[in-house]
Write an enzyme that holds these catalytic residues in place. Structure first.
Site, PDB file in Angstrom:
ATOM      1  N   HIS A   1       0.830  -1.204   0.000  1.00 50.85           N
ATOM      2  CA  HIS A   1       0.000   0.000   0.000  1.00 50.85           C
ATOM      3  C   HIS A   1       0.866   1.256   0.000  1.00 50.85           C
ATOM      4  O   HIS A   1       0.653   2.180  -0.797  1.00 50.85           O
ATOM      5  CB  HIS A   1      -0.892  -0.053   1.236  1.00 50.85           C
ATOM      6  CG  HIS A   1      -1.819   1.098   1.411  1.00 50.85           C
ATOM      7  ND1 HIS A   1      -3.154   1.029   1.114  1.00 50.85           N
ATOM      8  CD2 HIS A   1      -1.615   2.355   1.892  1.00 50.85           C
ATOM      9  CE1 HIS A   1      -3.738   2.196   1.400  1.00 50.85           C
ATOM     10  NE2 HIS A   1      -2.821   3.016   1.871  1.00 50.85           N
ATOM     11  N   GLU A   2       1.866   1.286   0.879  1.00 52.38           N
ATOM     12  CA  GLU A   2       2.716   2.472   0.987  1.00 52.38           C
ATOM     13  C   GLU A   2       3.560   2.695  -0.267  1.00 52.38           C
ATOM     14  O   GLU A   2       3.771   3.835  -0.695  1.00 52.38           O
ATOM     15  CB  GLU A   2       3.623   2.354   2.208  1.00 52.38           C
ATOM     16  CG  GLU A   2       2.903   2.294   3.534  1.00 52.38           C
ATOM     17  CD  GLU A   2       1.981   3.473   3.749  1.00 52.38           C
ATOM     18  OE1 GLU A   2       2.174   4.538   3.126  1.00 52.38           O
ATOM     19  OE2 GLU A   2       1.040   3.328   4.531  1.00 52.38           O
TER      20      GLU A   2
ATOM     21  N   HIS B   1       1.641   4.560  -2.789  1.00 45.55           N
ATOM     22  CA  HIS B   1       1.735   6.014  -2.609  1.00 45.55           C
ATOM     23  C   HIS B   1       3.071   6.537  -3.140  1.00 45.55           C
ATOM     24  O   HIS B   1       3.119   7.569  -3.810  1.00 45.55           O
ATOM     25  CB  HIS B   1       1.620   6.378  -1.127  1.00 45.55           C
ATOM     26  CG  HIS B   1       0.266   6.200  -0.541  1.00 45.55           C
ATOM     27  ND1 HIS B   1      -0.887   6.655  -1.140  1.00 45.55           N
ATOM     28  CD2 HIS B   1      -0.125   5.628   0.633  1.00 45.55           C
ATOM     29  CE1 HIS B   1      -1.926   6.375  -0.371  1.00 45.55           C
ATOM     30  NE2 HIS B   1      -1.496   5.751   0.712  1.00 45.55           N
TER      31      HIS B   1
END
Length: 290
Positions: free
Chosen positions: A205-206, A209
């Protein structure tokens, strides 16, 4: 940021937008994350700059969509601990390798593959419990970060307040190169203790980003969305794995609960959309390709 103590139901609607710090902060362990993203005007400017970049690149005959697995991202893994042993955050090499394997599996249908090029271990009690934007975070990154915009720096620690992690967006690199990277709770890696977020997809997920993606619920049902056209609109973050959820009934498509950029449990997440892959590729070309 995510903490163990707060209930998802009480915070499911939280979406915090701040100024152009361009960092993504992952929320409490009871839910997946909230984003400190650019204001809508700055987001629009980022998208406009991307369009201008792509037009110029195409005019010169440059490539703007690369094949799956054709881009290798070097990874430095910085293990910040308070002493030896897993209980002190000193991750074994096996869990670091497993985290890289999870990234490679998650991004298999995108242009990106991840290659671990180095691991360092730092014992520092203050850095070990760093908070988002804290003096400790700044000091740790200033001392440890390696490479340029193309290098993914992953930092593991026992983040202050029970936080799961945060990341920076590619468009913020030029202004704050030393802050670039991903910070994760050490127990969120595969085999960690931060269930149901212990299969390595906090990292997935990170890194999304870090490659330029917003959350799937960015902007809710009526806002500008996540700048990706093939992720259905979503009113708010999803938690657990609510199959069949449809929070924007006036828009086509069920909520994208299996998307890596929602807030659902690691076991529920399994995909990026085709246009998320395209956006990551284009943002990487613009900001992270030397």
């Amino acid at each position: 940021m995510r903490t163990l103590t707060r209930l998802a139901a009480a915070t499911a609607a939280l979406l915090v937008l701040s100024g152009p710090t361009l960092a993504a902060r992952d929320d409490h362990l009871s839910h997946r994350c909230y984003t400190v993203a650019p204001e809508p005007e700055e987001r629009a400017a980022i998208d406009q700059r991307l369009n201008t970049f792509l037009l110029a690149k195409r005019a010169k005959g440059g490539q703007t969509h690369r094949a799956p697995g054709s881009v290798t991202i070097p990874v430095w893994f910085h293990v910040i601990n308070k002493g030896s042993g897993l209980a002190n955050g000193d991750l074994p090499q096996s869990q670091i390798d497993d985290q890289i394997a999870v990234l490679n599996a998650a991004y298999a249908n995108t242009p990106f593959q991840f290659q671990l090029v180095g691991v360092d271990r730092t014992t520092n009690n203050k850095w070990y419990t760093m908070g988002y934007g804290s003096r400790q975070e700044k000091k740790a990154k200033a001392a440890l970060r390696k490479g340029g915009p193309e290098t993914l720096n992953l930092y593991s620690a026992n983040l202050g307040g029970g936080l799961l992690g945060w990341a920076t967006f590619p468009s913020s690199y030029a202004a704050q190169p030393k802050m670039d990277g991903v910070v994760m709770l050490y127990s969120s890696v595969p085999g960690g203790t931060a269930a149901p977020y212990n299969e390595g997809d906090t990292g997935t997920h990170e890194v999304g980003h870090w490659l330029g993606l917003y959350h799937t619920f960015q902007g809710g049902c009526t806002g500008a969305g996540d700048s990706v056209d093939d992720t259905p609109a979503e009113a708010s973050a999803a938690f657990g794995c609510p199959v069949g959820r449809d929070s924007c009934t006036t828009k086509a498509g069920l909520d994208p609960i299996t998307n890596f950029m929602d807030y659902t449990d690691d076991s529920c997440m399994n995909q990026f959309s085709a246009l998320q892959s395209t956006r990551m590729d284009q943002m990487h070309l613009q900001y992270r390709t030397p």
